[in-house]
Scaffold this motif. Structure first.
Motif, PDB file in Angstrom:
ATOM      1  N   GLU A 150      66.454  93.276  41.222  1.00  0.00           N
ATOM      2  CA  GLU A 150      65.926  93.368  42.592  1.00  0.00           C
ATOM      3  C   GLU A 150      66.141  91.976  43.190  1.00  0.00           C
ATOM      4  OE1 GLU A 150      61.530  93.435  42.408  1.00  0.00           O
ATOM      5  OE2 GLU A 150      61.841  92.727  40.353  1.00  0.00           O
ATOM      6  N   PHE A 151      65.937  91.860  44.501  1.00  0.00           N
ATOM      7  CA  PHE A 151      66.063  90.551  45.134  1.00  0.00           C
ATOM      8  C   PHE A 151      64.681  89.919  45.297  1.00  0.00           C
ATOM      9  CE2 PHE A 151      69.823  92.934  46.768  1.00  0.00           C
ATOM     10  CZ  PHE A 151      70.791  92.181  46.113  1.00  0.00           C
ATOM     11  N   GLY A 152      64.609  88.591  45.144  1.00  0.00           N
ATOM     12  CA  GLY A 152      63.309  87.926  45.289  1.00  0.00           C
ATOM     13  C   GLY A 152      63.332  86.504  44.748  1.00  0.00           C
ATOM     14  N   GLY A 153      62.149  85.985  44.422  1.00  0.00           N
ATOM     15  CA  GLY A 153      61.984  84.594  43.973  1.00  0.00           C
ATOM     16  C   GLY A 153      62.475  84.374  42.547  1.00  0.00           C
ATOM     17  N   PRO A 154      62.349  83.136  42.031  1.00  0.00           N
ATOM     18  CA  PRO A 154      62.847  82.810  40.692  1.00  0.00           C
ATOM     19  C   PRO A 154      62.245  83.686  39.591  1.00  0.00           C
ATOM     20  CG  PRO A 154      62.018  80.832  41.808  1.00  0.00           C
ATOM     21  CD  PRO A 154      61.759  81.979  42.727  1.00  0.00           C
ATOM     22  N   GLU A 155      61.067  84.268  39.844  1.00  0.00           N
ATOM     23  CA  GLU A 155      60.392  85.081  38.822  1.00  0.00           C
ATOM     24  C   GLU A 155      61.152  86.376  38.499  1.00  0.00           C
ATOM     25  OE1 GLU A 155      59.294  84.495  41.870  1.00  0.00           O
ATOM     26  OE2 GLU A 155      59.104  86.468  42.788  1.00  0.00           O
ATOM     27  N   VAL A 173      71.752  84.436  47.044  1.00  0.00           N
ATOM     28  CA  VAL A 173      72.012  85.818  46.594  1.00  0.00           C
ATOM     29  C   VAL A 173      70.768  86.383  45.916  1.00  0.00           C
ATOM     30  CG1 VAL A 173      73.306  87.197  44.917  1.00  0.00           C
ATOM     31  CG2 VAL A 173      74.513  85.589  46.404  1.00  0.00           C
ATOM     32  N   ARG A 174      70.138  85.595  45.030  1.00  0.00           N
ATOM     33  CA  ARG A 174      68.915  86.061  44.354  1.00  0.00           C
ATOM     34  C   ARG A 174      67.870  86.529  45.371  1.00  0.00           C
ATOM     35  NH1 ARG A 174      65.744  81.404  42.936  1.00  0.00           N
ATOM     36  NH2 ARG A 174      64.715  82.112  44.822  1.00  0.00           N
ATOM     37  N   ASN A 175      67.827  85.842  46.524  1.00  0.00           N
ATOM     38  CA  ASN A 175      66.864  86.205  47.575  1.00  0.00           C
ATOM     39  C   ASN A 175      67.322  87.392  48.421  1.00  0.00           C
ATOM     40  OD1 ASN A 175      64.678  84.430  47.321  1.00  0.00           O
ATOM     41  ND2 ASN A 175      65.848  82.745  48.206  1.00  0.00           N
ATOM     42  N   GLN A 189      66.217  78.250  30.949  1.00  0.00           N
ATOM     43  CA  GLN A 189      65.395  77.595  31.989  1.00  0.00           C
ATOM     44  C   GLN A 189      65.994  77.755  33.385  1.00  0.00           C
ATOM     45  OE1 GLN A 189      64.453  73.548  30.866  1.00  0.00           O
ATOM     46  NE2 GLN A 189      63.690  74.218  28.874  1.00  0.00           N
ATOM     47  N   VAL A 190      66.691  78.862  33.581  1.00  0.00           N
ATOM     48  CA  VAL A 190      67.383  79.100  34.848  1.00  0.00           C
ATOM     49  C   VAL A 190      66.431  79.056  36.044  1.00  0.00           C
ATOM     50  CG1 VAL A 190      67.275  81.609  34.457  1.00  0.00           C
ATOM     51  CG2 VAL A 190      68.948  80.693  36.034  1.00  0.00           C
ATOM     52  N   ALA A 191      65.200  79.550  35.870  1.00  0.00           N
ATOM     53  CA  ALA A 191      64.272  79.571  37.014  1.00  0.00           C
ATOM     54  C   ALA A 191      63.967  78.144  37.487  1.00  0.00           C
ATOM     55  CB  ALA A 191      62.982  80.294  36.635  1.00  0.00           C
ATOM     56  N   GLU A 192      63.830  77.214  36.506  1.00  0.00           N
ATOM     57  CA  GLU A 192      63.571  75.804  36.867  1.00  0.00           C
ATOM     58  C   GLU A 192      64.761  75.233  37.629  1.00  0.00           C
ATOM     59  OE1 GLU A 192      60.649  74.390  36.502  1.00  0.00           O
ATOM     60  OE2 GLU A 192      60.175  76.402  35.798  1.00  0.00           O
ATOM     61  N   ALA A 193      65.970  75.568  37.153  1.00  0.00           N
ATOM     62  CA  ALA A 193      67.176  75.064  37.820  1.00  0.00           C
ATOM     63  C   ALA A 193      67.240  75.582  39.254  1.00  0.00           C
ATOM     64  CB  ALA A 193      68.422  75.482  37.039  1.00  0.00           C
ATOM     65  N   HIS A 194      66.906  76.848  39.463  1.00  0.00           N
ATOM     66  CA  HIS A 194      66.915  77.396  40.828  1.00  0.00           C
ATOM     67  C   HIS A 194      65.908  76.663  41.713  1.00  0.00           C
ATOM     68  CE1 HIS A 194      69.168  81.460  40.775  1.00  0.00           C
ATOM     69  NE2 HIS A 194      69.749  80.594  39.973  1.00  0.00           N
ATOM     70  N   LYS A 195      64.708  76.422  41.152  1.00  0.00           N
ATOM     71  CA  LYS A 195      63.679  75.753  41.968  1.00  0.00           C
ATOM     72  C   LYS A 195      64.175  74.375  42.400  1.00  0.00           C
ATOM     73  CE  LYS A 195      59.854  78.055  39.711  1.00  0.00           C
ATOM     74  NZ  LYS A 195      58.960  77.904  38.579  1.00  0.00           N
ATOM     75  N   GLU A 196      64.856  73.679  41.483  1.00  0.00           N
ATOM     76  CA  GLU A 196      65.350  72.344  41.846  1.00  0.00           C
ATOM     77  C   GLU A 196      66.463  72.438  42.890  1.00  0.00           C
ATOM     78  OE1 GLU A 196      66.046  69.591  38.659  1.00  0.00           O
ATOM     79  OE2 GLU A 196      67.013  68.177  40.036  1.00  0.00           O
ATOM     80  N   SER A 197      67.379  73.390  42.708  1.00  0.00           N
ATOM     81  CA  SER A 197      68.482  73.540  43.667  1.00  0.00           C
ATOM     82  C   SER A 197      67.951  73.849  45.065  1.00  0.00           C
ATOM     83  CB  SER A 197      69.426  74.655  43.194  1.00  0.00           C
ATOM     84  OG  SER A 197      70.430  74.892  44.154  1.00  0.00           O
ATOM     85  N   GLU A 198      66.837  74.589  45.109  1.00  0.00           N
ATOM     86  CA  GLU A 198      66.292  74.989  46.412  1.00  0.00           C
ATOM     87  C   GLU A 198      65.763  73.809  47.228  1.00  0.00           C
ATOM     88  OE1 GLU A 198      64.090  78.786  46.690  1.00  0.00           O
ATOM     89  OE2 GLU A 198      64.797  79.198  44.675  1.00  0.00           O
TER      90      GLU A 198
END
Ligand SMILES: NC(=O)c1ccc[n+]([C@@H]2O[C@H](COP(=O)([O-])OP(=O)(O)OC[C@H]3O[C@@H](n4cnc5c(N)ncnc54)[C@H](OP(=O)(O)O)[C@@H]3O)[C@@H](O)[C@H]2O)c1
Length: 323
Positions: A8-13, A46-48, A298-307
Motif C-alpha cells: 500500500e502507499f504511506g509512511g515508512p512504517e 513513490v512509497r507515499n 534499516q530501510v525505514a531509517e534511511a527513508h526518514k533521513e532522505s526525507e
C-alpha cells in the motif's frame, strides 16, 4: 530471497522486509545479485503514492529501489553484452515494481554498464540515477561546453554533487549553492565559487550565466524566476523537478531573454554515459560521496533521513557484505 516491499502507499512504517521468489530474467534482461542499492528521494515519493508524473506507472505490491550495484548471476537468452560474474551498476526498471531493495533483481541489460573498478559496490550503487540526471541536465539539455559558466542550485546533494564534478571535469566554471555546513565540501569537490543559499542572494551576486541548473528540491516559482533572471541572453535553465512545470510567468521571463527552459526526465537507458562516468571515476576525476550506509533491514531509517532533503552525497542500503 529477501526484499523490501510495499503493499500500500504511506509512511515508512509500510515498508515490509519479506521473503519472495527470486525473479527469472526475460530474454533481454540480466539477473543481478545485488550488493547495494542507492536511496533516492523518488523512493519515498513513490512509497507515499507518487506525484502526477509517476502515479499512472505505479503498481502494487512493489519492491522499491532504482539504483543497483552487483554481480551478473544469469543472462537472458538475447543478452550479448554481459556474462555471469560481471560487476555492474545501473537503474533497474524505473519506475517498475521489481527494484533494487532486494537480494536479486532482474532488469533490462541496456540499463546497466560495467561498474567502475576502483570503487566498492556500496559506492557504485550511489552513482547511476543521480549521475545520469546530472549528466543529462548539463550536457544534453544544458549543452554546456568547456569555458562556459554554470550555476548549480542545491549543489551538495545526490544530484548536485555529481553535477559540480562533471562540469569541472569538462572544463566548465562552476558556481554552486548549499547551506553553511556544505560550503567547504563544495570547494573540495571543485566548485570555483560557493553561495550560501540561506544567507546570500544569488540573484544579486550572479549574472550572464550560460546555464542555470536547479538541482534543489525547491518547487517554488519565485526561486525559479530568480534563477532565470541570472541567465545570459540565450541561456538555458534546467530544472530537476519534472513535477513542477513552468508557470506562464516563468515562460514569459524565459522568452524575454530568448532563453530555453527544460524539465528533466529520468534517464535510464544511457549505457554509454554510465561507461564514460565509470571512466571519470576510475581516473580519479570524479569522487563518489556517500553520507551513510544502512543495512537493508534499516530501510525505514534511511527513508526518514532522505526525507530531510539535506543529504550530503547519498544514502546507501547495503544488501549483502562484499567479500
Ligand atoms: N527528474 C528526475 O529524474 C530526478 C531524478 C533525481 C532527483 N530528482 C529531484 O532532484 C531533487 C534533488 O535530489 P537529490 O537526490 O539530489 O536530493 P538530496 O540528495 O536530498 O539533496 C538535496 C539538496 O538540495 C539542497 N537544498 C535543500 N533545501 C534547499 C533550499 N531551500 N534551497 C536550495 N537548496 C536546497 C540541499 O543542500 P544543503 O544540504 O546544503 O542544505 C541538498 O544539497 C529532488 O527534488 C528530487 O526529487 C529528480
Amino acid at each position: 530471497m529477501k526484499a523490501v516491499r510495499i503493499h500500500e502507499f504511506g509512511g515508512p512504517e509500510i515498508l515490509r522486509f519479506e521473503e519472495i521468489e527470486r525473479p527469472v530474467p526475460a530474454a533481454d534482461e540480466i539477473l543481478i545479485k545485488v550488493y547495494a542499492s542507492g536511496v533516492n528521494p523518488v523512493d519515498w515519493v513513490v512509497r507515499n503514492g507518487g506525484n502526477d508524473f509517476l502515479k499512472p506507472h505505479l503498481t502494487l505490491p512493489m519492491t522499491l529501489g532504482w539504483d543497483a550495484a552487483g554481480i551478473v548471476e544469469e543472462t537472458g537468452s538475447s543478452v550479448t553484452g554481459f556474462k555471469k560474474g560481471d560487476e555492474v551498476y545501473g537503474i533497474p526498471n524505473f519506475p517498475g515494481n521489481n527494484g533494487s531493495y532486494a537480494e536479486y533483481c532482474a532488469a533490462k541489460a541496456s540499463q546497466f554498464a560495467l561498474k567502475p573498478k576502483s570503487i566498492s559496490f556500496n559506492e557504485a550503487s550511489r552513482v547511476p540515477l543521480t549521475a545520469l540526471v546530472a549528466w543529462n541536465a548539463l550536457f544534453e539539455l544544458g549543452k554546456l561546453q568547456a569555458g562556459q559558466r554554470v550555476f548549480i542550485h542545491g549543489a551538495s546533494g545526490g544530484v548536485g554533487s555529481f553535477a559540480v564534478q562533471f562540469a569541472k571535469a569538462k572544463g566548465v566554471y562552476v558556481i554552486g549553492s548549499a547551506s553553511a555546513g556544505n560550503q567547504e565540501f563544495l570547494k573540495q569537490i571543485g566548485a570555483d565559487e560557493v553561495i550560501d543559499y540561506k544567507t546570500q542572494k544569488f540573484e544579486e551576486l550572479l549574472q550572464d550565466m550560460d546555464v542555470v541548473f536547479d538541482g534543489s528540491p525547491l518547487r517554488d516559482d519565485n526561486e525559479r524566476l530568480k534563477g532565470i533572471s541570472i541567465l545570459k541572453n540565450g541561456g538555458i535553465f534546467v530544472s530537476v523537478n519534472v513535477d513542477f512545470p513552468f508557470s506562464d510567468e516563468a515562460k514569459n521571463a524565459l522568452a524575454k531573454k530568448n532563453a530555453k527552459g527544460e524539465l528533466l526526465y529520468a534517464q535510464t537507458h544511457h549505457f554509454e554515459w554510465l561507461t564514460e562516468i565509470a571512466q571519470l571515476i576510475d581516473e580519479g576525476k570524479v569522487k563518489v560521496i556517500i553520507s551513510k550506509v544502512y543495512p537493508l533491514e534499516q530501510v525505514a531509517e534511511a527513508h526518514k533521513e532522505s526525507e530531510t532533503f539535506h543529504t550530503r552525497g547519498k544514502l546507501i542500503l547495503e544488501v549483502r557484505k562484499e567479500d
